[in-house]
Design a protein around this motif. Sequence first.
Motif, short mmCIF file in Angstrom:
data_model
loop_
_atom_site.label_atom_id
_atom_site.label_comp_id
_atom_site.label_asym_id
_atom_site.label_seq_id
_atom_site.Cartn_x
_atom_site.Cartn_y
_atom_site.Cartn_z
N ASP A 3 19.97 41.76 44.41
CA ASP A 3 19.18 41.23 45.52
C ASP A 3 18.82 42.38 46.47
O ASP A 3 19.34 43.49 46.35
CB ASP A 3 19.97 40.18 46.30
N ASP B 291 18.39 37.47 52.52
CA ASP B 291 18.59 37.99 51.17
C ASP B 291 17.40 37.60 50.31
O ASP B 291 17.13 36.41 50.12
CB ASP B 291 19.88 37.44 50.55
N HIS C 176 18.86 42.96 50.54
CA HIS C 176 19.28 42.43 51.84
C HIS C 176 18.39 43.03 52.93
O HIS C 176 18.29 44.26 53.04
CB HIS C 176 20.75 42.75 52.10
N ARG D 253 16.33 37.09 46.97
CA ARG D 253 17.04 36.88 45.72
C ARG D 253 16.06 36.97 44.55
O ARG D 253 15.14 36.17 44.41
CB ARG D 253 17.74 35.52 45.72
N PRO E 5 23.82 44.68 46.28
CA PRO E 5 22.44 44.50 46.74
C PRO E 5 21.89 45.77 47.39
O PRO E 5 22.63 46.60 47.92
CB PRO E 5 22.56 43.38 47.77
#
Length: 447
Positions: free
Chosen positions: A37, A69, A39, A71, A109
Amino acid sequence: MPPAPASQASPAAVQPAAVSPEAPPAPPQGPPHQGHDIHIRVAGLPRLRSLSVEAGGQSAVLRGSKDFDLRHPFPGGSVQRLGIERQPRGYACRFDQAQVRLARTPGAPGSAAIRCTALRRAFVLLSGGFLQAFAIGPRGRLSALQSSALAVGAHARALAVAPGGAWVYVAGGARPDSLGIVAVGRDGTLLLQGSLELPAHAHAAALALSPDGTTLFVACERGQQVLAFGVNASTGALIALGGVSTITADGMPPAGSRAGADTAPDARRTPPPQVVDPAMEPSALAVDPRGRYLYVGGRDGSVEAFRIVPTTARPPAPPPDGHPWALRWAARGRPFGARGRIALACDARGDLLAADSADPALKMLAAPAAPARARGAGARGRGAQPWRATRVGTVLRGAAQDLAFNPRTHSLYVSVVQGGGGFTSAIQAFRVQAADGGSLRALSPPT
């Protein structure tokens, strides 16, 4: 092996089903996606503002200042480009980096930050009914944005700018009994979105917005009243809330008033009695930066302070059946006497700065130290502490027409008219200093 707790069990474990040995095994239920992901931390964006971002070909809409986030199964070790697709109105936002490199470690992430800043602009009404936007430069200096001149109407008298600068409201315009709503583009381009009709013969003379931008106050000079409007921060639309004098301590209109009987939000209703002294002919307004006081200046040279207090009322919809606040009379002063036209503005401390078109000096009135006892319009002045003005030592170069204070740069701008028969307009700029009772220092020559 003991059974797993229900909170960790799969649906098949909670509701077991008989499966024959010949049945194929159920497909594994892994994480929703494999990869990394991104952030994103957003700072400086108000709660009601949103922006669209793009990261690695994926778009998302982010609202307010918080952590998000994004995703998506971005591959580990890859480099993803970052960009802003749509900026929020009145703000400039940018990533702290043009791209993000994702780690090869599974599940780690990537991270990026967005910083949003309000576009720094000032707006001025010019003779002939034109609205002009200025960019605010270093130390508060102004430079005109040539593409922003907009004809708003020959009757335009005052303006108020929404927090963030996305909307400008104009008192008057094509008709004296109207409000103009102007949208501000990112490049300073102005667009007249529409207008709102006020009660007949109201003659809007001054505007003031609450610090959070949710309430617009309108001083009606000939109507001898102050009206309140709710503000839609997204569309700039106004909702009539009625006269501020209809507010009592519990946030509801007085019994028997038309505001309590008629629930339609119609600004043309017959106005109920007002808290504002009818003899004032209100022509100037200001709200202190913490939203504690509404100041009203009149053509008779007087200035009244009303304390804005929250109420426990739960007003039904639609307005103006109730408000989440009430107004209580707090103080009355006469800084210049009954001579010229008064202009008002509040500095960052909440003190009131006042100018008079017939006086070359600026004066300051300290915010009332404590809330006064609740008193009706007929009880003005009885038992109240005197509210005296302090003369500041800066001389204006012309007849003051309006004041505006910039809390970010602590700059005060005064529009003045100079000359006898051939009138010329100028803007004087000052920096407000907290020391010595709020003395003023000249910031730049008139522009």
